[in-house]
Design an enzyme around this catalytic site. Structure first.
Site, short mmCIF file in Angstrom:
data_model
loop_
_atom_site.label_atom_id
_atom_site.label_comp_id
_atom_site.label_asym_id
_atom_site.label_seq_id
_atom_site.Cartn_x
_atom_site.Cartn_y
_atom_site.Cartn_z
CD1 TRP A 193 -2.49 1.58 2.42
CD2 TRP A 193 -2.77 1.62 0.21
NE1 TRP A 193 -3.48 2.48 2.14
CE2 TRP A 193 -3.69 2.52 0.79
CE3 TRP A 193 -2.77 1.47 -1.17
CZ2 TRP A 193 -4.57 3.30 0.03
CZ3 TRP A 193 -3.65 2.24 -1.93
CH2 TRP A 193 -4.54 3.13 -1.33
CE LYS B 207 -8.11 0.66 4.30
NZ LYS B 207 -8.79 0.01 3.16
N GLY C 2 -10.78 3.41 2.70
CA GLY C 2 -11.74 3.16 1.62
C GLY C 2 -11.38 1.90 0.86
CB SER D 9 -7.86 1.76 -1.79
OG SER D 9 -7.80 1.77 -0.37
CE LYS E 174 -10.86 -3.03 5.56
NZ LYS E 174 -9.82 -3.74 4.82
CB THR F 217 -12.19 -6.27 2.63
OG1 THR F 217 -11.80 -4.91 2.48
CG2 THR F 217 -11.08 -7.01 3.35
CB SER G 75 -9.33 -9.41 0.65
OG SER G 75 -9.47 -9.56 2.04
NE ARG G 76 -2.46 -8.15 3.30
CZ ARG G 76 -1.42 -7.30 3.41
NH1 ARG G 76 -0.79 -7.17 4.55
NH2 ARG G 76 -1.02 -6.60 2.39
#
Length: 329
Positions: free
Chosen positions: A11, A105, A133, A135, A188, A245, A251-252
């Site tokens: 990221w 996050k 957001g 991303s 989330k 996600t 998404s991990r």
């Protein structure tokens, strides 16, 4: 304008690429010299963003002082387990009033602080904002249309950062609800783990939709109890980030959930994913915070039981499905 990006994971690297393409001088900091050397030699982050070459305007460094000195904006992108350590390293090099925006996050393990609170504790003289957001770094680095939200206690600061980030393929909205934006982005990940577990168990779209919808209700309940605005969770950092996600193989957290649903142990899952799975630590934090604020979060509770008490995932689903009937709210 000079911009510092603290953290060269996927990221942080994607944001460095985005801003460099806009013409900013971007200093990208790595926590070890060997990583800096690889990035300098390859002009590419082969581990996280293979095939995406760095623009000329990215300068890679392991020197925190060099990175932060004179930067009009410091962007922090360290994973949550490394946030406190990173903040301590950064602190001596931040001048009073210098702007920091955290784009990671999660919640700090143990204290359950939001990450902006950690930076504010360690660097009280700085102005700390957040961005969140839907991303995925893989898509942002390749210039695919993406939208995020920047939150700051001062709306003029949020607008200043909005102008820095925005281009034709990266749209940014502003908010003053830092609590809501951070909690949406952190919590989330727990629901994404659950969505992955559902996939790993072989359940269908109905199950995942139910998890996402009722999971969002849980996130919003806790957020409002902590001082966030309800409507924030209907926006990009809430439902938007939740959708991406819970549904994407980028998404991990979802990938980790799939492995858990297939019967892997937590340690086997983490070893396979080989990246920080934020939802694992956040599940513990959310479970404890729900008790602290007396908020009902049954999905989070079952996620906690699966991760930390060895609960059987199918039995957890049955537990959720056979709860006492009630009105939707």
């Amino acid at each position: 304008m000079k911009i510092a990006v603290i953290g060269s994971g996927g990221w942080g690297t994607a944001i460095a690429i985005l801003l460099s393409k806009k013409g900013y001088d971007v200093y990208l900091w790595s926590w070890i010299q060997e990583e800096t050397d690889r990035l300098k030699a390859d002009r590419e982050n082969k581990e996280f963003l293979p095939g995406v070459k760095f623009p000329d305007g990215i300068y890679c460094t392991h020197d925190m002082a060099e990175c932060a000195e004179g930067a009009e904006l410091i962007i922090t992108a360290a994973p949550s387990p490394a946030t406190r350590t990173t903040a301590k390293q950064l602190s001596p090099h931040v001048k009073a009033g210098q702007r920091i925006i955290n784009i990671s996050k999660g919640l700090e393990e143990g204290s359950f602080l939001r990450l902006s609170e950690v930076y504010k504790q360690e660097i009280p003289r700085a102005e700390v904002s957040v961005m969140s957001g839907p991303s995925h770094a893989e898509e942002v680095s390749r210039g695919l249309p993406t939208t995020n939200v920047v939150a700051s206690a001062d709306i003029e600061t949020a607008k200043f950062i909005q102008d820095i980030f925005m281009d034709d393929m990266f749209r940014v909205y502003t908010s003053t609800d830092i609590i809501g934006v951070e909690l949406g982005g952190a919590l989330k990940n727990v629901i994404a783990l659950c969505a992955g577990i559902s996939d790993g168990l072989g359940y269908g779209d109905n199950t995942k939709a139910a998890l996402m919808t009722r999971g969002l209700a849980e996130i919003a309940r806790l957020g409002v109890a902590m001082g966030a605005r309800q409507e924030t969770f209907m926006g990009l950092s809430g439902v938007g980030d939740l959708i991406v996600t819970c549904t994407s193989m980028h998404s991990r957290n979802r990938r980790a959930g799939i492995l858990l649903g297939q019967g892997k142990t937590l340690q086997e899952t983490l070893d396979t994913v080989h990246m920080v799975v934020e939802g694992v630590n956040t599940a513990k934090a959310a479970y404890e915070m729900a008790k602290k604020y007396n908020v009902e979060m049954p999905i989070v509770e079952e996620a906690y039981n699966i991760l930390y008490n060895g609960a059987d995932a199918r039995k957890s689903v049955l537990q959720l499905m056979t709860r006492e009937k009630r009105e939707e709210k």
